[in-house]
Design a protein around this motif. Structure first.
Motif, PDB file in Angstrom:
ATOM      1  N   SER A 150      15.821   1.459   5.852  1.00 47.22           N
ATOM      2  CA  SER A 150      15.001   2.663   6.010  1.00 47.22           C
ATOM      3  C   SER A 150      15.714   3.917   5.519  1.00 47.22           C
ATOM      4  CB  SER A 150      14.636   2.847   7.482  1.00 47.22           C
ATOM      5  OG  SER A 150      15.711   3.460   8.167  1.00 47.22           O
ATOM      6  N   LEU A 198       2.466   0.961  15.421  1.00 49.73           N
ATOM      7  CA  LEU A 198       1.876   0.734  14.091  1.00 49.73           C
ATOM      8  C   LEU A 198       0.350   0.720  14.159  1.00 49.73           C
ATOM      9  CD1 LEU A 198       2.853   0.216  11.199  1.00 49.73           C
ATOM     10  CD2 LEU A 198       2.748  -2.229  11.647  1.00 49.73           C
ATOM     11  N   VAL A 200      -3.521   1.939  11.639  1.00 49.98           N
ATOM     12  CA  VAL A 200      -4.060   2.185  10.303  1.00 49.98           C
ATOM     13  C   VAL A 200      -4.219   3.664   9.980  1.00 49.98           C
ATOM     14  CG1 VAL A 200      -5.238  -0.024  10.116  1.00 49.98           C
ATOM     15  CG2 VAL A 200      -6.408   1.896  11.178  1.00 49.98           C
ATOM     16  N   GLY A 201      -3.772   4.521  10.878  1.00 55.64           N
ATOM     17  CA  GLY A 201      -3.829   5.955  10.639  1.00 55.64           C
ATOM     18  C   GLY A 201      -3.145   6.624  11.802  1.00 55.64           C
ATOM     19  N   GLU A 234       2.287   4.522  10.373  1.00 54.31           N
ATOM     20  CA  GLU A 234       1.601   3.660   9.414  1.00 54.31           C
ATOM     21  C   GLU A 234       2.593   2.726   8.718  1.00 54.31           C
ATOM     22  OE1 GLU A 234      -1.927   5.676   7.474  1.00 54.31           O
ATOM     23  OE2 GLU A 234      -0.554   7.359   7.655  1.00 54.31           O
ATOM     24  N   GLY A 235       2.071   1.804   7.926  1.00 55.79           N
ATOM     25  CA  GLY A 235       2.926   0.855   7.212  1.00 55.79           C
ATOM     26  C   GLY A 235       4.022   1.542   6.410  1.00 55.79           C
ATOM     27  N   SER A 236       3.700   2.703   5.839  1.00 61.98           N
ATOM     28  CA  SER A 236       4.689   3.408   5.027  1.00 61.98           C
ATOM     29  C   SER A 236       5.846   3.944   5.861  1.00 61.98           C
ATOM     30  CB  SER A 236       4.015   4.552   4.268  1.00 61.98           C
ATOM     31  OG  SER A 236       3.217   5.302   5.160  1.00 61.98           O
ATOM     32  N   LEU A 238       7.465   2.141   8.094  1.00 63.18           N
ATOM     33  CA  LEU A 238       8.418   1.063   8.383  1.00 63.18           C
ATOM     34  C   LEU A 238       9.757   1.314   7.698  1.00 63.18           C
ATOM     35  CD1 LEU A 238       6.002  -1.981   8.332  1.00 63.18           C
ATOM     36  CD2 LEU A 238       7.564  -1.449  10.185  1.00 63.18           C
ATOM     37  N   PRO A 239       9.776   1.655   6.405  1.00 59.59           N
ATOM     38  CA  PRO A 239      11.045   2.020   5.787  1.00 59.59           C
ATOM     39  C   PRO A 239      11.296   3.537   5.844  1.00 59.59           C
ATOM     40  CG  PRO A 239       9.401   1.539   4.103  1.00 59.59           C
ATOM     41  CD  PRO A 239       8.695   1.514   5.411  1.00 59.59           C
ATOM     42  N   ALA A 256       3.592  -7.752   7.632  1.00 58.57           N
ATOM     43  CA  ALA A 256       4.280  -6.573   7.094  1.00 58.57           C
ATOM     44  C   ALA A 256       5.672  -6.954   6.599  1.00 58.57           C
ATOM     45  CB  ALA A 256       4.369  -5.483   8.157  1.00 58.57           C
ATOM     46  N   GLY A 260       6.887  -6.637   2.756  1.00 59.50           N
ATOM     47  CA  GLY A 260       8.035  -5.816   2.361  1.00 59.50           C
ATOM     48  C   GLY A 260       9.041  -6.632   1.569  1.00 59.50           C
TER      49      GLY A 260
END
Lengths: 375, 375
Positions: A150, A198, A200-201, A234-236, A238-239, A256, A260
């Motif tokens: 990350s 986590l 979706v928005g 959100e998914g973005s 995670l890192p 996920a 990745g």
């Protein structure tokens, strides 16, 4: 040898004591040689580490004999059976008693070792861990936590559940938050980890019902459990650097994680292709060798190779099935750190406190209802 | 200008006719100038393309006037209101009649245009698209399909649903398979696309109940719908070559998409850092410039910038909110291709055939039960 003859305390930890790690030496894709090499590598770096090595004695003995730094620090526990990657968890639970995996967990159950490390079949390892080590009182669903490269200063975020269970309700998601924060404190040395859920928005109205409920529940418990809750991510992220711990159900987390890994692997291959395209680009690759190596080490899956099973009476580190010596050694290092910090006892205490808090809140709630009824 | 004065048919399509694309010019992060520039870019490359540009006439007129190649090929439709990224879909549905987004969809509804392109608020665009264009008969949940850079020869895979709906049962997942395969045939020119169902493992016993049920349902329908079903796939197969179309629910799909984007973006930044680290590595970057550029274009999110809404009476292409002229132009190109191939009519026919098949199977089933009862 010199390490066992002249023991001197490690500078950072004057009261250092030996930590025994139970290692499942069989069932990985690379075979027992890679596992023994990884243990040897760790032994070389850390004089407080000792091994119980479970597997076929006839195969392991010559491998261990060849590693001088394992002499006097590694006991082989003979176990004939091997859990293969294809074995179904239910099958292993019924008839896996003779296997190295079962034997490795048994050493943790008997308190001969503090942590178990295995590169074997994840589903079987989880199933066996649950029946042999049992869940910490108050934990409903154990989880697998993984480290994710990350943008944060510590270089990694924690994500859980990475696939222990395909379901999770709000109560489970709260426990994942507690366990993930505890892991971040002890594994990444973050005093007050930031936890995100986590979705979706990031807007409050988004997501499924159980995620809405978990959002409130985690917010209520954050202060008492000494973490900061940042809400939906959100998914973005995670890192990203918005939080240190990302909580999700095991279905989403597993997808996920593999997305990745797959994306990183595609880019790695395209990069290699790009640098092989022309003589000029091949020269460039040569010049940038050290820099590229630094990048590659930063996102090397072998170095973030310890998935941890959380919520059991004993810590289990699951390493990649295809881990080589470097990967195994990274998993052993993580296992050592967690054992040394007394991680599992702290985690159990945290869960117990939260459970008490919840039942007090429950009592409070009942009391309030009664008062309302009486008024 | 020369293009409108000397019209000659495109070589690949001798009966080429003008295709009108309805463009929502407002509500993107980069403002209407980027949208107009993107349209101009597309117009330059493709003489069969015409635009209905929806938004504030006072702002759009001077922007369009500056682009010579839009002269005679672009009609501005005045719409005062703008849907912002923060507006809730429900709010826009109630009181969004004056907005450019509503107006852009209206042109598709009235058959003045074949496809609508917007860079605005996804949730609002989906909500408005459903109420104004309505679902294709037989479709339960429309879906958003995205292109994913992959190892396949066509360079991209299709994934759906990327977030139109957070739920999907087996019936929805089957429809996503039908719609995704149809999109791959018309958008990626694959005669018989391979479809996979996203799960946490490839073994048949894995995953939630609705995924198990969808697995059977999709397998039964594959032949009739002219696609190959490869069964369960994992997150790592999204950029892989195991299949061309990946089907999942909108919650999982959205998180996978953002995880992939976030991972790619982290690696891009680390790569930039690595090449800036020493004078030698900066020289290397210079030498490898063309190769790196080739790589970067391969994974450039702007070039895969068209999320498509599937399952409605009319095609809607959703472009990234932060799309620049290149991104808008890529979305317009995709819109043109789909319009030209008669994609939406083919999709509707496919759904209708599958629905008939399903009801026949139902009748068949009843008949069999009756026969059994009578025997």
């Amino acid at each position: 040898m010199s390490q066992t003859i002249t023991p001197k305390p490690a500078p950072s930890n004057p009261q250092a004591e030996r930590i025994v790690i139970s290692v499942d030496a069989m069932g990985s894709d690379k075979g027992p040689a890679a596992i023994v090499a990884g243990c040897s590598h760790s032994a070389k770096k850390n004089k407080d580490i000792f091994f119980l090595l479970h597997g076929r004695k006839s195969e392991l003995e010559p491998l261990v004999a060849r590693k001088k730094n394992l002499r006097g620090r590694c006991t082989i526990v003979d176990a004939e059976g091997i859990v293969s990657m294809e074995d179904k968890p239910s099958q292993v639970m019924r008839s896996g008693k003779s296997t190295s995996m079962w034997s490795a967990l048994e050493s943790v159950r008997n308190k001969e070792a503090t942590v178990c490390v295995s590169c074997g079949n994840t589903g079987a390892l989880m199933a066996l861990s649950v029946i042999r080590l049992r869940k910490i009182p108050g934990v409903y669903r154990p989880a697998i936590a993984v480290l994710w490269p990350s943008r944060n200063p510590q270089g990694f975020n924690v994500m859980l559940d990475a696939g222990a269970d395909i379901r999770a309700d709000e109560r489970d998601l709260l426990q994942y938050a507690l366990m993930g924060a505890s892991y971040a404190r002890n594994g990444l040395h973050l005093a007050r980890p930031r936890v995100g859920l986590l979705n979706v928005g990031t807007e409050e109205f988004k997501g499924r019902a159980e995620i809405q409920a978990a959002n409130e529940l985690i917010a209520e418990n954050a202060d008492a459990a000494n973490f900061e809750y940042v809400g939906f991510v959100e998914g973005s992220d995670l890192p990203g650097k918005k939080c240190d711990v990302i909580v999700t159900d095991g279905f989403t987390g597993n997808i996920a994680l593999k997305t990745g890994e797959g994306t990183a692997s595609l880019i790695r291959d395209l990069l290699r292709e790009a640098f092989n395209y022309t003589p000029l680009s091949r020269l460039a690759a040569l010049l940038a060798f050290t820099s590229l190596k630094r990048l590659s080490s930063r996102i090397d899956p072998r170095k973030v190779n310890g998935g941890i099973f959380l919520g059991l009476n004993g810590t289990v580190v699951k390493s990649h099935g295809s881990a080589d010596a470097t990967g195994v050694s990274a998993a052993v290092k993580l296992a050592f750190q967690l054992a040394q910090s007394g991680f599992n006892e702290k985690l159990a205490a945290r869960i117990s406190a939260a459970t008490m808090l919840a039942s007090e809140a429950g009592t409070e709630h009942i009391k309030n209802s009664e008062e309302e009824a009486n008024s």
